[in-house]
Design a protein around this motif. Structure first.
Motif, short mmCIF file in Angstrom:
data_model
loop_
_atom_site.label_atom_id
_atom_site.label_comp_id
_atom_site.label_asym_id
_atom_site.label_seq_id
_atom_site.Cartn_x
_atom_site.Cartn_y
_atom_site.Cartn_z
N ASN A 14 -3.13 -4.91 5.77
CA ASN A 14 -3.35 -3.46 5.72
C ASN A 14 -3.24 -2.90 4.31
O ASN A 14 -2.56 -1.90 4.08
CB ASN A 14 -2.33 -2.73 6.63
CG ASN A 14 -2.66 -2.92 8.10
OD1 ASN A 14 -3.78 -3.28 8.45
ND2 ASN A 14 -1.68 -2.70 8.95
N ARG B 288 -9.43 1.07 8.02
CA ARG B 288 -10.20 0.00 7.40
C ARG B 288 -10.11 -1.27 8.23
O ARG B 288 -11.10 -1.97 8.44
CB ARG B 288 -9.69 -0.26 5.99
CG ARG B 288 -10.33 -1.45 5.31
CD ARG B 288 -9.78 -1.62 3.90
NE ARG B 288 -10.24 -2.88 3.37
CZ ARG B 288 -9.62 -4.03 3.54
NH1 ARG B 288 -8.51 -4.06 4.25
NH2 ARG B 288 -10.09 -5.15 3.03
N GLU C 266 -4.75 -1.02 1.07
CA GLU C 266 -5.77 0.00 0.81
C GLU C 266 -6.87 -0.58 -0.08
O GLU C 266 -6.61 -1.44 -0.94
CB GLU C 266 -5.10 1.21 0.15
CG GLU C 266 -5.93 2.49 0.18
CD GLU C 266 -6.80 2.61 -1.05
OE1 GLU C 266 -7.88 3.23 -0.95
OE2 GLU C 266 -6.41 2.08 -2.09
N GLU C 267 -8.11 -0.13 0.12
CA GLU C 267 -9.30 -0.73 -0.50
C GLU C 267 -9.19 -0.85 -2.02
O GLU C 267 -9.41 -1.92 -2.60
CB GLU C 267 -10.54 0.10 -0.14
CG GLU C 267 -11.84 -0.52 -0.59
CD GLU C 267 -12.27 -1.67 0.30
OE1 GLU C 267 -12.92 -2.59 -0.22
OE2 GLU C 267 -11.94 -1.65 1.50
N GLU C 268 -8.82 0.22 -2.69
CA GLU C 268 -8.76 0.20 -4.16
C GLU C 268 -7.69 -0.78 -4.64
O GLU C 268 -7.90 -1.54 -5.59
CB GLU C 268 -8.45 1.60 -4.68
CG GLU C 268 -8.41 1.68 -6.20
CD GLU C 268 -8.14 3.10 -6.69
OE1 GLU C 268 -7.88 3.26 -7.89
OE2 GLU C 268 -8.19 4.04 -5.86
N THR C 269 -6.56 -0.78 -3.99
CA THR C 269 -5.48 -1.70 -4.35
C THR C 269 -5.89 -3.14 -4.10
O THR C 269 -5.54 -4.05 -4.87
CB THR C 269 -4.22 -1.38 -3.53
OG1 THR C 269 -3.89 -0.01 -3.70
CG2 THR C 269 -3.04 -2.21 -4.00
N PRO D 207 0.83 -1.19 0.00
CA PRO D 207 0.00 0.00 0.00
C PRO D 207 0.87 1.25 0.00
O PRO D 207 1.96 1.26 0.57
CB PRO D 207 -0.78 -0.11 1.32
CG PRO D 207 0.10 -0.94 2.19
CD PRO D 207 0.82 -1.90 1.28
N HIS E 225 -1.64 6.16 2.02
CA HIS E 225 -2.91 5.51 2.33
C HIS E 225 -2.84 4.70 3.62
O HIS E 225 -3.80 4.04 3.98
CB HIS E 225 -3.31 4.56 1.18
CG HIS E 225 -3.54 5.26 -0.13
ND1 HIS E 225 -4.36 6.33 -0.26
CD2 HIS E 225 -3.03 4.99 -1.37
CE1 HIS E 225 -4.37 6.72 -1.53
NE2 HIS E 225 -3.56 5.91 -2.21
N MET E 226 -1.73 4.74 4.31
CA MET E 226 -1.57 3.88 5.48
C MET E 226 -2.60 4.18 6.56
O MET E 226 -3.12 3.27 7.19
CB MET E 226 -0.16 4.03 6.05
CG MET E 226 0.91 3.34 5.23
SD MET E 226 0.60 1.58 5.08
CE MET E 226 0.86 1.06 6.77
N ARG F 151 -5.62 5.37 6.22
CA ARG F 151 -6.91 4.84 5.83
C ARG F 151 -6.93 3.31 5.92
O ARG F 151 -7.93 2.71 6.25
CB ARG F 151 -7.26 5.27 4.41
CG ARG F 151 -7.91 6.65 4.35
CD ARG F 151 -8.44 6.92 2.95
NE ARG F 151 -7.33 7.04 2.00
CZ ARG F 151 -7.52 7.02 0.69
NH1 ARG F 151 -8.72 6.86 0.19
NH2 ARG F 151 -6.49 7.17 -0.12
N ALA F 152 -5.79 2.69 5.58
CA ALA F 152 -5.71 1.24 5.64
C ALA F 152 -5.89 0.75 7.08
O ALA F 152 -6.57 -0.24 7.33
CB ALA F 152 -4.37 0.75 5.09
#
Length: 247
Positions: free
Chosen positions: A203, A67, A205-208, A56, A60-61, A63-64
């Motif tokens: 961990n 999540r 990120e959503e899109e990835t 990631p 974005h960490m 947000r990850a």
């Protein structure tokens, strides 16, 4: 009365804690301490390379991490399964898993080792397939395959073996041998059942994660296409069982 010990595996969740007999423990000797130190170094290396499955972006960490927190039930701390990455196995591969379980747990058979092709061979064949199909391999595909290999080597003895396969593993795998060079498609397919939970802890990120999901699904389609070549149609009876039957 046999002594049993309650063991917690450092770095793994409490659900993997278990009671083990003396036969699963090692004596405190200089030789065994050196083995433990070598294993710790190997695990540290694998932990650092685990992110190679797909990393990631640093931006974005936060947000990850959020999540991951959101995916945990506030009531009991369990994973919310509907929010895990969805890796649907094609029906023929689902049947392969059912047959795999039947051979081992009900019929007392094993996958004969070493396997040809092994996991490394299959990953290389997929890389060649993508090269011919796309003309150019994206770096992300290579990273995904490296990550799959890393996950497989690390979690096979912990999550991917039936109890009756443990002795075979101990005999087949030594300190300088990677499971991915010995085991084949049968055990690799089991990894895909565990991947949603493993990826949850990465961990990502959503899109990835969605992009990764599509790559994994494509790999499963490749396994299905070559199912007759990659998977055994029958398993073998261990020699000790065969000898006792013939007596």
């Amino acid at each position: 009365m046999e002594w049993r010990f309650f063991v917690h595996y450092s770095g793994w969740s409490k659900k993997w804690d278990e009671w083990v007999g003396v036969d699963r423990l090692m004596k405190f000797t200089e030789e065994n301490v050196q083995k433990q130190q070598a294993l710790n170094k190997k695990q540290s290396f694998e932990k650092n390379t685990r992110a190679s499955l797909i990393k990631p972006k640093s931006s974005h960490m936060a947000r990850a991490k959020k999540r991951k927190t959101d995916l945990v039930s506030k009531e009991d701390g369990n994973l919310l399964l509907d929010r895990l990455v969805n890796i649907q196995l094609p029906p023929p591969l689902k049947k392969q898993l059912v047959d795999d379980c039947e051979f081992i747990t009900h019929l007392g058979k094993l996958v004969k080792l070493p396997r040809t092709p092994n996991v490394d061979d299959i990953l290389r064949k997929y890389l060649d397939y993508r090269m011919k199909k796309d003309g150019l391999i994206a770096d992300s595909v290579g990273e995904v395959l490296k990550g799959l290999r890393c996950y497989f080597d690390k979690v096979l003895p912990v999550m991917l073996l039936y109890k009756s396969e443990r002795q075979q593993y101990d005999e087949a795998i030594s300190d300088d041998v990677s499971p991915s060079t010995v085991y084949g498609a049968e055990h690799l397919l089991r990894l895909f059942v565990k991947l949603p939970e493993l990826l949850y802890h990465a961990n990502i990120e959503e899109e990835t994660l969605m992009e990764l999901q599509q790559k994994l699904i494509d790999f499963l389609k490749f396994l299905q296409k070559h199912q007759s070549t990659f998977f055994l149609s029958t398993y073998h009876v261990p020699e000790d069982i065969e000898m006792s039957t013939n007596k």
